[in-house]
Design an enzyme around this catalytic site. Sequence first.
Site, PDB file in Angstrom:
ATOM      1  CB  THR A  39      -0.907   0.031   1.240  1.00 44.57           C
ATOM      2  OG1 THR A  39      -1.680  -1.171   1.268  1.00 44.57           O
ATOM      3  CG2 THR A  39      -1.849   1.228   1.190  1.00 44.57           C
ATOM      4  CE  LYS A  83      -5.214  -0.935   1.541  1.00 45.83           C
ATOM      5  NZ  LYS A  83      -5.639  -2.190   2.139  1.00 45.83           N
ATOM      6  CE  LYS A 128       1.762   1.833   4.858  1.00 42.05           C
ATOM      7  NZ  LYS A 128       1.308   0.949   3.781  1.00 42.05           N
TER       8      LYS A 128
HETATM    9  N1  LIG Z   1      -1.042  -6.658   7.490  1.00 43.89           N
HETATM   10  C1  LIG Z   1      -2.218  -6.388   6.946  1.00 43.89           C
HETATM   11  O1  LIG Z   1      -3.284  -6.748   7.473  1.00 43.89           O
HETATM   12  C2  LIG Z   1      -2.283  -5.620   5.634  1.00 43.89           C
HETATM   13  C3  LIG Z   1      -3.501  -5.547   4.959  1.00 43.89           C
HETATM   14  C4  LIG Z   1      -3.566  -4.870   3.751  1.00 43.89           C
HETATM   15  C5  LIG Z   1      -2.438  -4.225   3.259  1.00 43.89           C
HETATM   16  N2  LIG Z   1      -1.262  -4.286   3.951  1.00 43.89           N
HETATM   17  C6  LIG Z   1      -0.084  -3.594   3.383  1.00 43.89           C
HETATM   18  O2  LIG Z   1       0.829  -4.579   2.905  1.00 43.89           O
HETATM   19  C7  LIG Z   1       2.170  -4.088   3.067  1.00 43.89           C
HETATM   20  C8  LIG Z   1       2.980  -5.100   3.883  1.00 43.89           C
HETATM   21  O3  LIG Z   1       2.329  -5.284   5.144  1.00 43.89           O
HETATM   22  P1  LIG Z   1       2.786  -6.439   6.157  1.00 43.89           P
HETATM   23  O4  LIG Z   1       1.755  -6.487   7.223  1.00 43.89           O
HETATM   24  O5  LIG Z   1       3.155  -7.666   5.403  1.00 43.89           O
HETATM   25  O6  LIG Z   1       4.133  -5.766   6.759  1.00 43.89           O
HETATM   26  P2  LIG Z   1       5.323  -6.442   7.553  1.00 43.89           P
HETATM   27  O7  LIG Z   1       4.909  -7.732   8.174  1.00 43.89           O
HETATM   28  O8  LIG Z   1       5.899  -5.375   8.423  1.00 43.89           O
HETATM   29  O9  LIG Z   1       6.375  -6.815   6.389  1.00 43.89           O
HETATM   30  C9  LIG Z   1       7.050  -5.815   5.665  1.00 43.89           C
HETATM   31  C10 LIG Z   1       7.985  -6.497   4.691  1.00 43.89           C
HETATM   32  O10 LIG Z   1       8.692  -5.491   3.960  1.00 43.89           O
HETATM   33  C11 LIG Z   1      10.091  -5.687   4.117  1.00 43.89           C
HETATM   34  N3  LIG Z   1      10.764  -4.396   4.103  1.00 43.89           N
HETATM   35  C12 LIG Z   1      10.428  -3.289   4.828  1.00 43.89           C
HETATM   36  N4  LIG Z   1      11.272  -2.286   4.552  1.00 43.89           N
HETATM   37  C13 LIG Z   1      12.139  -2.757   3.640  1.00 43.89           C
HETATM   38  C14 LIG Z   1      13.250  -2.208   2.957  1.00 43.89           C
HETATM   39  N5  LIG Z   1      13.616  -0.917   3.158  1.00 43.89           N
HETATM   40  N6  LIG Z   1      13.929  -2.971   2.092  1.00 43.89           N
HETATM   41  C15 LIG Z   1      13.546  -4.258   1.882  1.00 43.89           C
HETATM   42  N7  LIG Z   1      12.520  -4.847   2.497  1.00 43.89           N
HETATM   43  C16 LIG Z   1      11.829  -4.104   3.357  1.00 43.89           C
HETATM   44  C17 LIG Z   1      10.222  -6.397   5.442  1.00 43.89           C
HETATM   45  O11 LIG Z   1      11.482  -7.039   5.526  1.00 43.89           O
HETATM   46  P3  LIG Z   1      12.087  -7.506   6.957  1.00 43.89           P
HETATM   47  O12 LIG Z   1      11.525  -8.873   7.210  1.00 43.89           O
HETATM   48  O13 LIG Z   1      13.553  -7.497   6.758  1.00 43.89           O
HETATM   49  O14 LIG Z   1      11.631  -6.487   7.983  1.00 43.89           O
HETATM   50  C18 LIG Z   1       9.042  -7.359   5.365  1.00 43.89           C
HETATM   51  O15 LIG Z   1       9.333  -8.438   4.511  1.00 43.89           O
HETATM   52  C19 LIG Z   1       2.067  -2.701   3.724  1.00 43.89           C
HETATM   53  O16 LIG Z   1       2.116  -1.720   2.733  1.00 43.89           O
HETATM   54  C20 LIG Z   1       0.689  -2.740   4.388  1.00 43.89           C
HETATM   55  O17 LIG Z   1       0.119  -1.449   4.519  1.00 43.89           O
HETATM   56  C21 LIG Z   1      -1.151  -4.985   5.129  1.00 43.89           C
END
Ligand SMILES: NC(=O)c1ccc[n+]([C@@H]2O[C@H](COP(=O)([O-])OP(=O)(O)OC[C@H]3O[C@@H](n4cnc5c(N)ncnc54)[C@H](OP(=O)(O)O)[C@@H]3O)[C@@H](O)[C@H]2O)c1
Length: 300
Positions: free
Chosen positions: A110, A185, A253
């Site tokens: 997102t 979104k 965010k």
């Molecule tokens: N969680 C939900 O319910 C949900 C629902 C809809 C949409 N989203 C969206 O989906 C996206 C991911 O969410 P998530 O919940 O999966 O987040 P998350 O669990 O915090 O995972 C983030 C991922 O991004 C990687 N990352 C972050 N910064 C980075 C960088 N600078 N370089 C390389 N890799 C990086 C992290 O790597 P590391 O493992 O090394 O930290 C991890 O693999 C976000 O944009 C969020 O808004 C989430």
Amino acid sequence: MSTLNPKTYSPVAAHRVAFLGLGVMGAPMAGHLARAGHQVTVYNRTAAKARAWAQEFGGAHAATPREAVQGASIVFCCVGNDEDLRSVVLGDDGALAGMAPGAVLVDHTTASADVARELYAAARGRGLHFIDAPVSGGQAGAQNGALTVMCGGDQDAFDTAAPVAAAFSRAFTRMGDSGAGQLTKMVNQICIAGLVQALSEAIAFGQKAGLDIPAVLDVIGKGAAQSWQMDNRGKTMAAGQFEFGFAVDWMRKDLGLVLDEAARNGARLPVTALVDQFYADVQQMGGRRWDTSSLIARLR
Ligand SMILES: NC(=O)c1ccc[n+]([C@@H]2O[C@H](COP(=O)([O-])OP(=O)(O)OC[C@H]3O[C@@H](n4cnc5c(N)ncnc54)[C@H](OP(=O)(O)O)[C@@H]3O)[C@@H](O)[C@H]2O)c1
């Protein structure tokens, strides 16, 4: 890791694909691609997660995005925000530097509509394709392979990605040109912000009135007040349980992206702006990782 619930996969030709970002969302999404029979190579900034994923699902892992995307016809990505996205897509070790001519990058982060258009242009400049494809459905939707995905970009690239992305989605829809997925979104998040505040006020009011809230929700949930938030979050809100779900930090965010876009397009979002500040209160209360339904906590 074992994050997947069973899913039936429609038959589709096996593709060589890559997945960048194995967080809460990315790891199970990549898992569904592997279970559907695709040849998956993963990259994650914290390499241990990539190794664990490859051990569980039998795919390969690589040390950089550039290495992970070698030979892939479709590259999926799901990281945190605009800057994270640029860091895995651009630069010498980024995905665009390693993708085969004509390959498609599908980004599920997102992020802003601006970064989508920027990366679309960067991809086109190299003979590659970029689709912005944020998701709705949360962690459970990713684990069940039942995400709703809203896409922006060229029709041909969308058509290439859609049958493969079916492994983790129940709807995968092109909303328009580059950026249209992220804008859709944002509409989704505006709907949720106001609704969760209204649900919080309703439950807090019902509790002060001495009502049996689970019973109230069961009754009004069969009428015009019904919502996904009421069905899936109402009872945990009443019980004050927030240690799961979609984190307040992520919601802030997303609302920041919404308010930036509104400042440009002239849309008036008084309630969304207010709820964004309420979420800032929740962060101050220690709720940065609480589920977004924790808005009710500041009414107690
Ligand atoms: N969680 C939900 O319910 C949900 C629902 C809809 C949409 N989203 C969206 O989906 C996206 C991911 O969410 P998530 O919940 O999966 O987040 P998350 O669990 O915090 O995972 C983030 C991922 O991004 C990687 N990352 C972050 N910064 C980075 C960088 N600078 N370089 C390389 N890799 C990086 C992290 O790597 P590391 O493992 O090394 O930290 C991890 O693999 C976000 O944009 C969020 O808004 C989430």
